[in-house]
Design a protein around this motif. Structure first.
Motif, PDB file in Angstrom:
ATOM      1  N   ARG A 248      11.032 -11.696  37.749  1.00 54.77           N
ATOM      2  CA  ARG A 248      11.644 -10.862  36.719  1.00 54.77           C
ATOM      3  C   ARG A 248      10.999 -11.083  35.360  1.00 54.77           C
ATOM      4  O   ARG A 248      10.733 -10.135  34.619  1.00 54.77           O
ATOM      5  CB  ARG A 248      13.147 -11.127  36.651  1.00 54.77           C
ATOM      6  N   TRP A 249      10.747 -12.353  35.010  1.00 55.75           N
ATOM      7  CA  TRP A 249      10.131 -12.622  33.708  1.00 55.75           C
ATOM      8  C   TRP A 249       8.679 -12.156  33.682  1.00 55.75           C
ATOM      9  O   TRP A 249       8.176 -11.718  32.648  1.00 55.75           O
ATOM     10  CB  TRP A 249      10.227 -14.105  33.378  1.00 55.75           C
ATOM     11  N   HIS A 250       8.017 -12.259  34.815  1.00 58.05           N
ATOM     12  CA  HIS A 250       6.638 -11.776  34.849  1.00 58.05           C
ATOM     13  C   HIS A 250       6.596 -10.268  34.661  1.00 58.05           C
ATOM     14  O   HIS A 250       5.763  -9.745  33.913  1.00 58.05           O
ATOM     15  CB  HIS A 250       5.970 -12.161  36.167  1.00 58.05           C
ATOM     16  N   PHE A 251       7.495  -9.565  35.334  1.00 60.95           N
ATOM     17  CA  PHE A 251       7.570  -8.116  35.150  1.00 60.95           C
ATOM     18  C   PHE A 251       7.871  -7.782  33.689  1.00 60.95           C
ATOM     19  O   PHE A 251       7.260  -6.875  33.109  1.00 60.95           O
ATOM     20  CB  PHE A 251       8.651  -7.533  36.058  1.00 60.95           C
ATOM     21  N   ALA A 252       8.807  -8.508  33.089  1.00 64.27           N
ATOM     22  CA  ALA A 252       9.179  -8.256  31.694  1.00 64.27           C
ATOM     23  C   ALA A 252       8.002  -8.487  30.750  1.00 64.27           C
ATOM     24  O   ALA A 252       7.859  -7.787  29.739  1.00 64.27           O
ATOM     25  CB  ALA A 252      10.357  -9.144  31.295  1.00 64.27           C
ATOM     26  N   SER A 253       7.121  -9.438  31.076  1.00 65.68           N
ATOM     27  CA  SER A 253       5.979  -9.714  30.198  1.00 65.68           C
ATOM     28  C   SER A 253       4.978  -8.561  30.188  1.00 65.68           C
ATOM     29  O   SER A 253       4.123  -8.479  29.295  1.00 65.68           O
ATOM     30  CB  SER A 253       5.277 -11.005  30.630  1.00 65.68           C
ATOM     31  N   GLY A 254       5.057  -7.659  31.192  1.00 65.82           N
ATOM     32  CA  GLY A 254       4.161  -6.511  31.214  1.00 65.82           C
ATOM     33  C   GLY A 254       4.643  -5.333  30.406  1.00 65.82           C
ATOM     34  O   GLY A 254       3.848  -4.450  30.052  1.00 65.82           O
ATOM     35  N   ILE A 255       5.929  -5.308  30.074  1.00 63.11           N
ATOM     36  CA  ILE A 255       6.474  -4.167  29.327  1.00 63.11           C
ATOM     37  C   ILE A 255       5.822  -4.022  27.951  1.00 63.11           C
ATOM     38  O   ILE A 255       5.458  -2.906  27.556  1.00 63.11           O
ATOM     39  CB  ILE A 255       8.003  -4.284  29.228  1.00 63.11           C
ATOM     40  N   PRO A 256       5.642  -5.119  27.169  1.00 64.19           N
ATOM     41  CA  PRO A 256       4.953  -4.954  25.878  1.00 64.19           C
ATOM     42  C   PRO A 256       3.532  -4.425  26.006  1.00 64.19           C
ATOM     43  O   PRO A 256       3.031  -3.775  25.084  1.00 64.19           O
ATOM     44  CB  PRO A 256       4.963  -6.372  25.290  1.00 64.19           C
ATOM     45  N   ILE A 257       2.871  -4.688  27.135  1.00 66.65           N
ATOM     46  CA  ILE A 257       1.517  -4.158  27.319  1.00 66.65           C
ATOM     47  C   ILE A 257       1.559  -2.635  27.396  1.00 66.65           C
ATOM     48  O   ILE A 257       0.723  -1.937  26.795  1.00 66.65           O
ATOM     49  CB  ILE A 257       0.881  -4.741  28.599  1.00 66.65           C
ATOM     50  N   VAL A 258       2.537  -2.116  28.134  1.00 64.34           N
ATOM     51  CA  VAL A 258       2.700  -0.666  28.230  1.00 64.34           C
ATOM     52  C   VAL A 258       2.997  -0.075  26.860  1.00 64.34           C
ATOM     53  O   VAL A 258       2.379   0.923  26.440  1.00 64.34           O
ATOM     54  CB  VAL A 258       3.823  -0.316  29.224  1.00 64.34           C
ATOM     55  N   LEU A 259       3.930  -0.690  26.135  1.00 60.24           N
ATOM     56  CA  LEU A 259       4.365  -0.143  24.849  1.00 60.24           C
ATOM     57  C   LEU A 259       3.243  -0.187  23.818  1.00 60.24           C
ATOM     58  O   LEU A 259       2.996   0.799  23.105  1.00 60.24           O
ATOM     59  CB  LEU A 259       5.576  -0.911  24.344  1.00 60.24           C
TER      60      LEU A 259
END
Length: 454
Positions: free
Chosen positions: A132-143
């Motif tokens: 879950r935390w790894h997935f969350a760390s990718g969200i700022p990359i998208v944004l």
């Protein structure tokens, strides 16, 4: 000349500077597409892995994240070159209007650093963070991939329709950068057009690589998923781009009528203006083209009898190179239409039959679709930028008033071309090395594991 410079710049410098800038854009823009779209595809794969427990999605996401790192690193190089070119090749433009559009590049720079940080966290966190935390760390990359590109597009939109300042004795005063960058009728159609194009370029290029594997008989679940995910994204984007293109054409017709006339090669002001497919503009008319009556008026104003202003009604010094704009525009539209047709075929089979297409001709078309999408992307930017000529800031500053007076540009141009050639070769080598890395071994069937069979 409107008095921006105390001397007239040699036209040779202008052409060389524009060619140098165009080369950098042509190399950088496909990388921007990957920066905008690839993180979203990677996160989708990781989300599917968390939802389904199927390792194929996680394997794909992990491998594609390495590609993201490689392309991001190259984008740093090409983006830095573009930043230097802005100041070195166009000093009058940057010096005069930097206070107007500088906010956009400042936010873009901030987005870049945040993106770099989280790419590092994401790539090195595969085995160190919880799912879950790894997935969350990718969200700022998208944004940040989206916000960085968005800010650059705000500057381009402002160049097409400048506002948020006043000129007083040749000086820029009463600057309102928020109004200049964000209250612009060109902004939203340019951004949406580019965002959708990013998914088309990224999706068709990645799908094309796996289509080659499918043609070679590699039809494992890994290859099927690797083809289906990007191809679905590109296929959804391609038909939507037609709608956005209509939106863009109407905005151009209202705000830049000379560009609209150049897109068609319309010489005389005409009620019920036609569109000519192919052909060559000369002496105020398109020759050897296939005429479709009233179509330009219909597309530009949604009225087949509306009047479209022709090129001959504008001062000759305010006209862009018409045939360059026409060819680029028709290339973009032609390829875009072909890609949309390919997308509709794929979506129809995928939705109706719940499978991938079986025809080898389809996969051959997908292989060609990736490079074709890049050509359409660059043709679109040629349409936008060359169609604005001879203005660097539309109606305010001409391009030959913004260019540097320094000599030695041909030497810099040659060196830059050699560097980019080396970069392309290097990227190809890196991507090839990543592609040939062996896949993780498939886990043994559950029943064998339960029986203790190795």
């Amino acid at each position: 000349m409107s008095g921006w410079l105390s001397q007239v710049i040699d036209q040779d410098y202008l052409l060389q500077a524009r060619q140098m800038q165009a080369l950098s854009f042509a190399v950088h823009i496909p990388l921007v597409c990957f920066g905008m779209a690839l993180p979203t595809l990677i996160l989708f794969l990781e989300w599917r892995a968390m939802r389904t427990g199927q390792e194929v999605y996680r394997t794909l996401a992990r491998r594609w994240s390495r590609i993201l790192v490689a392309l991001f690193a190259v984008g740093v190089v090409t983006g830095t070159v573009l930043s230097f070119e802005m100041g070195l090749l166009w000093p009058q433009f940057v010096g005069t209007f930097g206070s107007v559009f500088g906010l956009g590049f400042a936010i873009e720079g901030f987005s870049f650093f945040v993106e770099a940080i989280f790419i590092g966290v994401y790539v090195y966190g595969w085995d160190r963070l919880s799912p879950r935390w790894h997935f969350a760390s990718g969200i700022p990359i998208v944004l940040t991939g989206v916000t960085g590109s968005f800010m650059v597009i705000t500057v381009n939109a402002w160049m097409n329709n400048p506002s948020g300042f006043r000129l007083q004795n040749g000086q820029v005063v009463d600057v309102d950068p928020v109004r200049a960058l964000f209250a612009n009728p060109f902004l939203w159609h340019e951004f949406v057009h580019m965002y959708i194009a990013a998914f088309m370029v990224t999706g068709f290029l990645i799908a094309g690589c796996y289509a080659v594997s499918m043609l070679r008989g590699r039809t494992t679940p890994y290859h099927r998923v690797a083809l289906a995910v990007p191809l679905t994204a590109a296929s959804v984007a391609a038909p939507a781009q037609i709608v956005v293109g209509d939106w863009a054409a109407r905005t151009v017709g209202e705000q830049q009528p000379v560009k609209l006339a150049a897109l068609e090669g319309l010489g005389a002001t005409t009620s019920g203006a036609p569109v000519h497919l192919l052909g060559w503009y000369v002496d105020g008319e398109v020759r050897y083209g296939i005429e479709i009556p009233r179509l330009l008026s219909l597309l530009a104003y949604h009225d087949p009898d509306s009047t479209v202003r022709g090129l001959l009604s504008f001062p000759p010094e305010d006209l862009p190179p018409v045939n360059v704009v026409r060819i680029a525009f028709q290339t973009m539209v032609g390829i875009g239409s072909a890609l949309a047709l390919l997308a509709v075929i794929f979506l129809y089979i995928r939705i109706r039959a719940h499978r991938l297409p079986a025809s080898r001709w389809f996969y051959r078309a997908v292989v060609l679709a990736g490079p074709a999408a890049v050509v359409a992307l660059i043709a679109g930017w040629v349409t936008t930028e060359v169609g604005r000529q001879p203005w660097v800031v539309y109606g305010v500053m001409r391009t030959n008033e913004a260019v540097t007076a320094a000599s030695g540009i041909p030497i810099g141009y040659a060196v830059l071309a050699a560097i980019y050639l080396g970069v392309v070769v290097g990227v190809g080598w890196i991507l090839h090395r990543l592609a040939i890395r062996p896949l993780p071994a498939d886990p043994p069937p559950r029943e064998l594991v339960e029986e203790g069979v190795p």
